[in-house]
Design a protein around this motif. Structure first.
Motif, PDB file in Angstrom:
ATOM      1  N   ALA A 115      -0.544  77.449  25.208  1.00  0.00           N
ATOM      2  CA  ALA A 115       0.717  77.904  25.807  1.00  0.00           C
ATOM      3  C   ALA A 115       1.176  79.233  25.218  1.00  0.00           C
ATOM      4  CB  ALA A 115       1.798  76.836  25.635  1.00  0.00           C
ATOM      5  N   THR A 116       1.004  79.402  23.911  1.00  0.00           N
ATOM      6  CA  THR A 116       1.385  80.662  23.264  1.00  0.00           C
ATOM      7  C   THR A 116       0.534  81.803  23.791  1.00  0.00           C
ATOM      8  OG1 THR A 116       2.086  79.496  21.269  1.00  0.00           O
ATOM      9  CG2 THR A 116       1.609  81.846  21.037  1.00  0.00           C
ATOM     10  N   ALA A 128       9.222  84.712  22.047  1.00  0.00           N
ATOM     11  CA  ALA A 128       9.274  83.890  23.264  1.00  0.00           C
ATOM     12  C   ALA A 128       7.937  83.174  23.477  1.00  0.00           C
ATOM     13  CB  ALA A 128       9.612  84.756  24.477  1.00  0.00           C
ATOM     14  N   ALA A 129       6.838  83.853  23.188  1.00  0.00           N
ATOM     15  CA  ALA A 129       5.517  83.226  23.336  1.00  0.00           C
ATOM     16  C   ALA A 129       5.375  82.060  22.360  1.00  0.00           C
ATOM     17  CB  ALA A 129       4.417  84.258  23.114  1.00  0.00           C
ATOM     18  N   TRP A 130       5.838  82.264  21.112  1.00  0.00           N
ATOM     19  CA  TRP A 130       5.749  81.195  20.126  1.00  0.00           C
ATOM     20  C   TRP A 130       6.626  80.011  20.530  1.00  0.00           C
ATOM     21  CZ3 TRP A 130       8.864  78.331  16.988  1.00  0.00           C
ATOM     22  CH2 TRP A 130       8.224  77.559  16.027  1.00  0.00           C
ATOM     23  N   LEU A 131       7.842  80.301  20.995  1.00  0.00           N
ATOM     24  CA  LEU A 131       8.734  79.219  21.431  1.00  0.00           C
ATOM     25  C   LEU A 131       8.159  78.472  22.634  1.00  0.00           C
ATOM     26  CD1 LEU A 131      12.256  80.833  20.997  1.00  0.00           C
ATOM     27  CD2 LEU A 131      11.333  78.860  19.767  1.00  0.00           C
ATOM     28  N   ALA A 132       7.516  79.182  23.539  1.00  0.00           N
ATOM     29  CA  ALA A 132       6.862  78.523  24.680  1.00  0.00           C
ATOM     30  C   ALA A 132       5.764  77.600  24.177  1.00  0.00           C
ATOM     31  CB  ALA A 132       6.290  79.563  25.641  1.00  0.00           C
ATOM     32  N   GLY A 133       4.976  78.087  23.221  1.00  0.00           N
ATOM     33  CA  GLY A 133       3.904  77.260  22.655  1.00  0.00           C
ATOM     34  C   GLY A 133       4.448  76.023  21.961  1.00  0.00           C
ATOM     35  N   ALA A 134       5.501  76.206  21.174  1.00  0.00           N
ATOM     36  CA  ALA A 134       6.102  75.068  20.468  1.00  0.00           C
ATOM     37  C   ALA A 134       6.727  74.079  21.445  1.00  0.00           C
ATOM     38  CB  ALA A 134       7.152  75.560  19.475  1.00  0.00           C
ATOM     39  N   GLY A 135       7.373  74.597  22.474  1.00  0.00           N
ATOM     40  CA  GLY A 135       8.044  73.728  23.442  1.00  0.00           C
ATOM     41  C   GLY A 135       7.096  72.967  24.347  1.00  0.00           C
ATOM     42  N   LEU A 136       5.933  73.540  24.602  1.00  0.00           N
ATOM     43  CA  LEU A 136       4.971  72.898  25.507  1.00  0.00           C
ATOM     44  C   LEU A 136       3.853  72.165  24.778  1.00  0.00           C
ATOM     45  CD1 LEU A 136       4.728  75.753  28.163  1.00  0.00           C
ATOM     46  CD2 LEU A 136       5.912  73.564  28.389  1.00  0.00           C
ATOM     47  N   ALA A 137       3.901  72.128  23.451  1.00  0.00           N
ATOM     48  CA  ALA A 137       2.829  71.514  22.678  1.00  0.00           C
ATOM     49  C   ALA A 137       2.797  69.992  22.786  1.00  0.00           C
ATOM     50  CB  ALA A 137       2.947  71.923  21.211  1.00  0.00           C
ATOM     51  N   GLN A 138       3.901  69.396  23.138  1.00  0.00           N
ATOM     52  CA  GLN A 138       3.972  67.935  23.189  1.00  0.00           C
ATOM     53  C   GLN A 138       3.136  67.361  24.332  1.00  0.00           C
ATOM     54  OE1 GLN A 138       8.108  67.213  23.788  1.00  0.00           O
ATOM     55  NE2 GLN A 138       8.033  67.601  25.956  1.00  0.00           N
ATOM     56  N   PHE A 139       2.856  66.101  24.223  1.00  0.00           N
ATOM     57  CA  PHE A 139       2.188  65.355  25.280  1.00  0.00           C
ATOM     58  C   PHE A 139       3.171  65.279  26.442  1.00  0.00           C
ATOM     59  CE2 PHE A 139       0.334  61.455  27.142  1.00  0.00           C
ATOM     60  CZ  PHE A 139      -1.015  61.757  27.032  1.00  0.00           C
ATOM     61  N   GLY A 140       2.778  65.706  27.611  1.00  0.00           N
ATOM     62  CA  GLY A 140       3.684  65.764  28.751  1.00  0.00           C
ATOM     63  C   GLY A 140       3.959  64.408  29.366  1.00  0.00           C
ATOM     64  N   GLU A 141       5.086  64.342  30.074  1.00  0.00           N
ATOM     65  CA  GLU A 141       5.480  63.096  30.728  1.00  0.00           C
ATOM     66  C   GLU A 141       4.426  62.616  31.716  1.00  0.00           C
ATOM     67  OE1 GLU A 141       7.321  65.793  30.457  1.00  0.00           O
ATOM     68  OE2 GLU A 141       9.296  65.282  29.675  1.00  0.00           O
ATOM     69  N   PHE A 142       3.853  63.548  32.467  1.00  0.00           N
ATOM     70  CA  PHE A 142       2.850  63.153  33.450  1.00  0.00           C
ATOM     71  C   PHE A 142       1.566  62.694  32.761  1.00  0.00           C
ATOM     72  CE2 PHE A 142       0.337  63.693  37.417  1.00  0.00           C
ATOM     73  CZ  PHE A 142       1.158  62.937  38.223  1.00  0.00           C
TER      74      PHE A 142
END
Length: 179
Positions: A115-116, A128-142
């Protein structure tokens, strides 16, 4: 066909009642019906609900549906997170801490890095790239939906399912702390 002809007529009839509650129930009913129809076709309920959302968003009633459904979103999010908590098996973490930690670190670092890099390649600022990576690193709901579907189709056994669910749930707990 359904999104272009049937849904607009149905939503027009629901809107004619001039009741916010009836409209909300109509939107939820459309989503439930679409989920049921996709399940009859051998697909997941979640995919059907997603498709209903896409079709509704593209209709004349999309903005109103979104506005009316937003208050319900918090309740449904709560139900989702409660159900994740019920899926979490502490015993797996205690029995296989190294495997759970390895999957968790791999998930967070792997998805976070992808994501980063994706955000950086779109010329986002480094923060912003780092925050995107941190925010999207989790296992997604789907991902939880796909994992459960894979288990129901026999693609993984119950032990593997629990071994993958535990780091997934932990990643959702850790992500806000990382951010």
């Amino acid at each position: 066909g359904l999104g272009r002809y049937v849904l607009p007529k149905l939503m027009q009839a629901i809107d004619a009642v001039r009741s916010k509650e009836v409209f909300l129930l109509g939107v939820l009913g459309v989503c439930a019906a679409m989920a049921w129809l996709t399940s009859l076709a051998g697909l997941s309920l979640a995919l059907g609900a997603f498709l209903a959302g896409v079709v509704l968003a593209d209709s004349d009633y999309g903005e109103r549906a979104l506005t009316d459904v937003l208050p319900v979103r918090d309740v449904l999010a709560s139900v989702f997170f409660i159900s994740l908590g019920l899926l979490f098996d502490v015993g797996v973490v205690l029995e296989k801490p190294v495997a759970v930690a390895g999957i968790l670190v791999g998930l967070l670092l792997g998805k976070g890095l992808i994501a980063t890099l994706a955000a950086a390649s779109m010329r986002f600022p480094a923060r912003a790239a780092w925050l995107a990576g941190a925010g999207l690193a989790q296992f997604g709901e789907f991902g939880f939906v796909l994992l459960r579907q894979g288990h129901s189709l026999g693609l993984c056994d119950a032990e593997t399912l629990q071994l993958l669910l535990a780091p997934g749930v932990l990643s959702m707990i850790l992500t806000p702390l990382v951010i």
